[in-house]
Design a protein around this motif. Structure first.
Motif, mmCIF file in Angstrom:
data_model
loop_
_atom_site.group_PDB
_atom_site.id
_atom_site.type_symbol
_atom_site.label_atom_id
_atom_site.label_comp_id
_atom_site.label_asym_id
_atom_site.label_seq_id
_atom_site.Cartn_x
_atom_site.Cartn_y
_atom_site.Cartn_z
ATOM 1 N N TYR A 121 20.374 32.899 35.158
ATOM 2 C CA TYR A 121 20.232 33.875 34.271
ATOM 3 C C TYR A 121 22.040 33.867 33.439
ATOM 4 O O TYR A 121 23.080 33.110 34.460
ATOM 5 N N PRO A 122 22.536 32.798 32.571
ATOM 6 C CA PRO A 122 23.435 31.934 32.176
ATOM 7 C C PRO A 122 24.616 33.431 31.721
ATOM 8 O O PRO A 122 26.062 32.492 31.205
ATOM 9 N N ASP A 123 24.393 34.469 31.599
ATOM 10 C CA ASP A 123 25.191 35.748 31.463
ATOM 11 C C ASP A 123 26.285 35.926 32.828
ATOM 12 O O ASP A 123 26.944 36.892 32.310
ATOM 13 N N PHE A 124 25.688 35.527 34.004
ATOM 14 C CA PHE A 124 27.060 35.402 35.595
ATOM 15 C C PHE A 124 26.914 34.171 35.592
ATOM 16 O O PHE A 124 26.023 33.646 35.679
ATOM 17 N N THR A 125 28.528 33.801 35.763
ATOM 18 C CA THR A 125 28.748 32.569 36.099
ATOM 19 C C THR A 125 29.145 32.396 37.175
ATOM 20 O O THR A 125 29.684 33.423 37.732
ATOM 21 N N MET A 126 29.757 31.140 38.100
ATOM 22 C CA MET A 126 30.068 30.616 39.425
ATOM 23 C C MET A 126 31.614 31.755 38.596
ATOM 24 O O MET A 126 32.499 32.300 40.037
ATOM 25 N N GLU A 127 32.680 31.754 38.021
ATOM 26 C CA GLU A 127 33.822 32.089 37.486
ATOM 27 C C GLU A 127 33.556 33.856 37.996
ATOM 28 O O GLU A 127 34.170 33.585 38.398
ATOM 29 N N ASP A 128 33.065 34.426 37.822
ATOM 30 C CA ASP A 128 32.486 35.528 37.709
ATOM 31 C C ASP A 128 31.603 35.971 39.116
ATOM 32 O O ASP A 128 32.622 36.597 39.651
ATOM 33 N N ALA A 129 31.352 35.139 39.586
ATOM 34 C CA ALA A 129 30.930 35.412 41.401
ATOM 35 C C ALA A 129 32.445 35.143 42.004
ATOM 36 O O ALA A 129 32.794 36.440 42.932
ATOM 37 N N GLU A 130 33.181 34.395 41.407
ATOM 38 C CA GLU A 130 34.174 33.950 41.882
ATOM 39 C C GLU A 130 35.606 35.303 42.126
ATOM 40 O O GLU A 130 35.929 35.406 42.904
ATOM 41 N N LYS A 131 35.559 35.764 40.947
ATOM 42 C CA LYS A 131 36.799 36.762 39.966
ATOM 43 C C LYS A 131 36.080 38.181 41.349
ATOM 44 O O LYS A 131 36.566 38.616 41.860
ATOM 45 N N ALA A 132 33.890 38.393 41.371
ATOM 46 C CA ALA A 132 33.843 38.957 42.346
ATOM 47 C C ALA A 132 34.533 39.292 43.047
ATOM 48 O O ALA A 132 34.588 40.436 44.151
ATOM 49 N N LEU A 133 34.311 38.236 44.348
ATOM 50 C CA LEU A 133 34.573 38.085 45.971
ATOM 51 C C LEU A 133 36.384 37.917 45.642
ATOM 52 O O LEU A 133 36.598 38.996 46.941
ATOM 53 N N LYS A 134 37.219 38.109 45.017
ATOM 54 C CA LYS A 134 38.667 38.349 45.142
ATOM 55 C C LYS A 134 38.597 39.426 44.705
ATOM 56 O O LYS A 134 39.631 39.918 45.175
ATOM 57 N N THR A 135 38.195 40.379 43.976
ATOM 58 C CA THR A 135 38.791 42.036 43.465
ATOM 59 C C THR A 135 37.826 42.766 44.393
ATOM 60 O O THR A 135 37.510 43.996 44.588
ATOM 61 N N GLY A 136 36.890 41.923 44.852
ATOM 62 C CA GLY A 136 35.933 43.787 45.424
ATOM 63 C C GLY A 136 35.142 44.042 44.356
ATOM 64 O O GLY A 136 34.400 44.921 45.269
ATOM 65 N N LYS A 137 35.126 44.364 43.131
ATOM 66 C CA LYS A 137 33.888 45.087 42.000
ATOM 67 C C LYS A 137 33.100 43.589 41.392
ATOM 68 O O LYS A 137 33.308 42.782 41.654
ATOM 69 N N ILE A 138 31.963 44.379 41.327
ATOM 70 C CA ILE A 138 31.362 43.428 40.546
ATOM 71 C C ILE A 138 30.438 44.362 39.071
ATOM 72 O O ILE A 138 30.764 45.840 39.768
ATOM 73 N N LYS A 139 30.380 44.688 38.198
ATOM 74 C CA LYS A 139 29.318 44.965 37.542
ATOM 75 C C LYS A 139 27.742 44.433 37.562
ATOM 76 O O LYS A 139 27.157 43.283 37.424
ATOM 77 N N ILE A 140 27.010 45.743 38.011
ATOM 78 C CA ILE A 140 25.430 45.814 38.092
ATOM 79 C C ILE A 140 24.555 46.432 36.638
ATOM 80 O O ILE A 140 24.950 47.359 36.168
ATOM 81 N N TYR A 141 23.544 45.300 36.276
ATOM 82 C CA TYR A 141 22.451 46.193 35.797
ATOM 83 C C TYR A 141 21.302 46.400 36.670
ATOM 84 O O TYR A 141 20.867 46.041 37.184
ATOM 85 N N SER A 142 20.158 47.250 35.568
ATOM 86 C CA SER A 142 19.353 47.693 36.581
ATOM 87 C C SER A 142 18.532 48.884 34.587
ATOM 88 O O SER A 142 18.781 48.649 34.196
ATOM 89 N N SER A 143 16.646 47.753 35.139
ATOM 90 C CA SER A 143 16.751 48.740 34.286
ATOM 91 C C SER A 143 15.641 50.284 34.661
ATOM 92 O O SER A 143 14.917 50.740 33.688
ATOM 93 N N HIS A 144 16.150 50.307 35.514
ATOM 94 C CA HIS A 144 16.230 52.069 36.168
ATOM 95 C C HIS A 144 17.964 52.461 36.230
ATOM 96 O O HIS A 144 18.599 51.631 35.972
#
Length: 141
Positions: free
Chosen positions: A64-87
């Motif tokens: 999906y285009p709303d999570f990019t490689m740049e987002d992945a790199e930022k998550a690895l650097k900060t240790g935090k990530i926003k996650i989503y679920s239908s539940h």
């Protein structure tokens, strides 16, 4: 389609965490078939580093285009990530790095989101995993 993750040995990257995450998943949301994508064994669990590295090393984008490689790199650097679920996001819940993916699963319903440590997800791939927060062990006095 189990077995998508790299095989690991106890003591390798995230080994003991993966054991505990597998226990959480089996208790709260176990896979009961062998044809849906999900976590059935430690071989299916990736660390964030393992999951994101496969995407970062290739010239491909995430599904999906709303999570990019740049987002992945930022998550690895900060240790935090926003996650989503239908539940509701609870132990064992399937989660995604993509709000768009969660919206697809929600079918017009509510999408839940939470910022978590990248270590609180047992990753299946760079786009999805199962929430499995390993609580720190209490120290004995």
């Amino acid at each position: 389609m189990g077995g998508r993750g790299a095989k690991i040995a106890i003591g390798s990257a995230g080994g003991s965490r993966k054991v505990e995450q597998l226990e959480i998943i089996k208790k709260h949301n176990p896979m009961t078939d062998d044809y849906h994508t999900g976590i059935r064994s430690m071989n299916d669990i990736l660390t964030a580093e393992e999951a994101f590295k496969t995407q970062l090393d290739s010239d491909e984008n995430m599904v999906y285009p709303d999570f990019t490689m740049e987002d992945a790199e930022k998550a690895l650097k900060t240790g935090k990530i926003k996650i989503y679920s239908s539940h509701n996001i609870e132990q064992g819940t399937f989660v995604s790095t993509s709000r768009m993916m969660a919206e697809d699963y929600a079918g017009g319903g509510t999408v839940h989101e939470r910022e978590v440590s990248i270590n609180d997800v047992a990753w299946i791939n760079a786009d999805e995993g199962q929430y499995a927060q390993v609580k720190p062990k209490k120290k004995r006095k």
